[in-house]
Design an enzyme around this catalytic site. Structure first.
Site, short mmCIF file in Angstrom:
data_model
loop_
_atom_site.label_atom_id
_atom_site.label_comp_id
_atom_site.label_asym_id
_atom_site.label_seq_id
_atom_site.Cartn_x
_atom_site.Cartn_y
_atom_site.Cartn_z
N GLU A 1 0.82 -1.21 0.00
CA GLU A 1 0.00 0.00 0.00
C GLU A 1 0.85 1.26 0.00
O GLU A 1 2.05 1.22 0.25
CB GLU A 1 -0.94 0.02 1.21
CG GLU A 1 -0.31 -0.36 2.54
CD GLU A 1 0.78 0.56 3.03
OE1 GLU A 1 0.63 1.80 2.87
OE2 GLU A 1 1.78 0.08 3.58
N GLY B 1 6.60 0.44 3.67
CA GLY B 1 5.38 0.13 2.94
C GLY B 1 5.70 -0.20 1.50
O GLY B 1 6.74 -0.77 1.20
N GLU B 2 4.78 0.16 0.60
CA GLU B 2 4.96 -0.07 -0.84
C GLU B 2 4.99 -1.55 -1.22
O GLU B 2 5.30 -1.89 -2.36
CB GLU B 2 6.25 0.57 -1.38
CG GLU B 2 6.38 2.05 -1.18
CD GLU B 2 7.69 2.60 -1.74
OE1 GLU B 2 8.43 1.84 -2.42
OE2 GLU B 2 7.98 3.78 -1.48
N GLY B 3 4.74 -2.45 -0.28
CA GLY B 3 4.88 -3.87 -0.57
C GLY B 3 6.30 -4.36 -0.56
O GLY B 3 6.58 -5.50 -0.97
N THR B 4 7.24 -3.54 -0.07
CA THR B 4 8.66 -3.89 -0.17
C THR B 4 9.02 -5.15 0.61
O THR B 4 9.78 -5.99 0.13
CB THR B 4 9.54 -2.72 0.29
OG1 THR B 4 9.05 -2.22 1.55
CG2 THR B 4 9.52 -1.59 -0.72
#
Length: 338
Positions: A162, A304-307
Site C-alpha cells: 500500500e 510500505g509499498e509492498g517492499t
C-alpha cells in the site's frame, strides 16, 4: 456484486464459504521432500513454504507469475495534524512508481516480480474518522470489489502492499478496535510523527474508536468506519486470491491491518497467507502475533509499498526451486539414512 440486499452481503457469504487447501497436493509434496538430498528438516522454513505453496496451488511448488499489488489511498484524518507529509505525497509516489523510481520498483526488477499500482480516488480522501465514518457501506463494498480485480491478469503469488499518507493512523485504529489495549499500544511514528504530532496521532485514534464504539462488533463495520480505500481494496484482493487458491504474501503494518479484518470475520481467512516481514512500526509484531503468524523477514524496514512482501517473494521462489529442482537420493546416487 449482487444488486439485492446490503452491500456487504456478498462478502459475508464469501467469507463463510472459503475454499480450503488441496490435501492430496500437500501429501505429495511431503513425500517428495522426504526423498530429497538433505536431512529431514534441514531447509527449515523453506520446506514449510514449499508445502504451503503445494497445498494452495494444488500442484508441484512453483512461482511463475509473482505479482506485487500496491493500493494507494488518501485519508481525511490527516487534517488532524498526525503526519509530517501532506496527502499530495500519495499521488506523487504513485507517479514515482509509474516512473520506476521507488524502492519497490528496484526490488521487483531484482526478483523478477510483476507490479500493479491501484490509484483509489486520491482526489477524494475518506471521511475523517475522528468525526465520521471513513466510507459508506456501498463505497467500502465497491472498493473491496475493485481490489478483487488485482488477480484478474493472472498470478500464482500475490504480494499485497500500500501507499497512503496517514494510513498508519488508520491501521492503529483498526488494531485498537479489534484487539483492545490502549491507543498508545498501536500508534507508532509512521512516516516520522514524533513529539506533539505523535500525541495528536494517539489522540486521534482514541477519539475515532470512541466515536464509532457502538458499531465495532462487526469486522466489516470496523473496516468501513475506521479504515480507508486501500484497506478495503487489500481485503478484497486477499479474499479474491483465497477464492482462486492463490498464495498471498502480506507486507507491513497497514497491509496486516487489512488482513486482520478478514481474520476477525473468519478465523481461517488467512490460511493462504504468509506475513512477508515484521516492520519497525512498534505495533506490527503484536498485530502479527494476534494473527497467529510468524514473519519471514525482520529487516527493520518501515517503508510500505509492498517492499517487505516483495523481498519475501524471493524466499518463496527459492523454496519452490529447491523443492522442485533438487535431486532425490535415488537420482543423485546418494545414500539415504537407514
Amino acid at each position: 456484486m449482487s444488486v439485492s440486499g446490503l452491500p456487504f452481503d456478498d462478502f459475508r457469504t464469501l467469507l463463510r464459504d472459503l475454499p480450503g487447501p488441496d490435501a492430496r497436493a500437500l501429501v505429495t509434496a511431503r513425500e517428495r521432500d522426504a526423498q530429497l538430498t538433505k536431512p529431514p528438516g534441514a531447509l527449515g522454513r523453506l520446506e514449510e513454504i514449499a508445502f504451503w505453496l503445494a497445498a494452495w496451488t494444488g500442484r508441484t511448488p512453483a512461482v511463475n507469475r509473482p505479482l506485487v499489488a500496491i493500493f494507494a489511498g488518501n485519508h481525511g484524518v490527516t487534517r488532524q495534524g498526525i503526519t509530517p507529509f501532506p496527502p499530495a505525497v500519495t499521488q506523487q509516489m504513485v507517479e514515482n512508481f509509474a516512473a520506476g523510481g521507488a524502492a519497490i520498483n528496484q526490488i521487483c526488477v531484482a526478483y523478477d516480480l510483476g507490479l500493479k499500482v491501484f490509484d483509489l480516488a486520491l482526489d477524494y480522501p475518506t471521511g475523517d474518522i475522528t468525526e465520521e465514518a471513513a466510507l459508506s457501506e456501498r463505497d467500502c463494498a465497491a472498493t473491496m470489489a475493485f481490489g478483487m480485480e488485482a488477480i484478474a491478469g493472472g498470478t500464482d503469488l500475490l504480494c499485497i502492499g500500500e501507499m497512503g499518507i496517514g494510513n498508519t493512523t488508520i491501521a492503529a485504529a483498526i488494531n485498537y478496535a479489534l484487539y483492545g489495549g490502549s491507543a498508545r499500544d498501536w500508534v507508532g511514528p509512521g512516516t516520522g510523527s514524533e513529539g506533539e504530532m505523535l500525541e495528536r496521532k494517539i489522540a486521534a485514534v482514541e477519539k475515532a474508536v470512541e466515536l464509532h464504539g457502538d458499531h465495532l462488533d462487526d469486522p466489516l463495520e470496523i473496516m468501513r468506519r475506521l479504515g480507508g480505500r486501500e484497506i478495503a481494496a487489500m481485503a478484497g484482493a486477499i479474499l479474491a486470491a483465497r477464492m482462486e487458491r492463490i498464495p498471498v504474501l502480506i507486507d507491513g503494518y497497514v497491509a496486516t491491518a487489512a488482513a486482520a479484518i478478514l481474520k476477525a470475520a473468519n478465523p481461517s481467512a488467512l490460511d493462504h497467507c504468509l506475513i512477508g516481514h515484521v516492520s519497525a512500526e512498534p505495533g506490527h509484531l503484536r498485530a502479527i502475533e494476534m494473527l497467529g503468524k510468524t514473519p519471514l523477514l525482520a529487516l527493520g524496514m518501515r517503508l510500505g509499498e509492498g517492499t517487505g512482501a516483495a523481498l519475501a517473494a524471493g524466499i518463496v521462489k527459492a523454496a519452490a526451486a529447491c523443492h522442485s529442482g533438487m535431486a532425490t537420493f535415488a537420482q543423485a546416487g546418494v545414500t539415504n539414512k537407514d
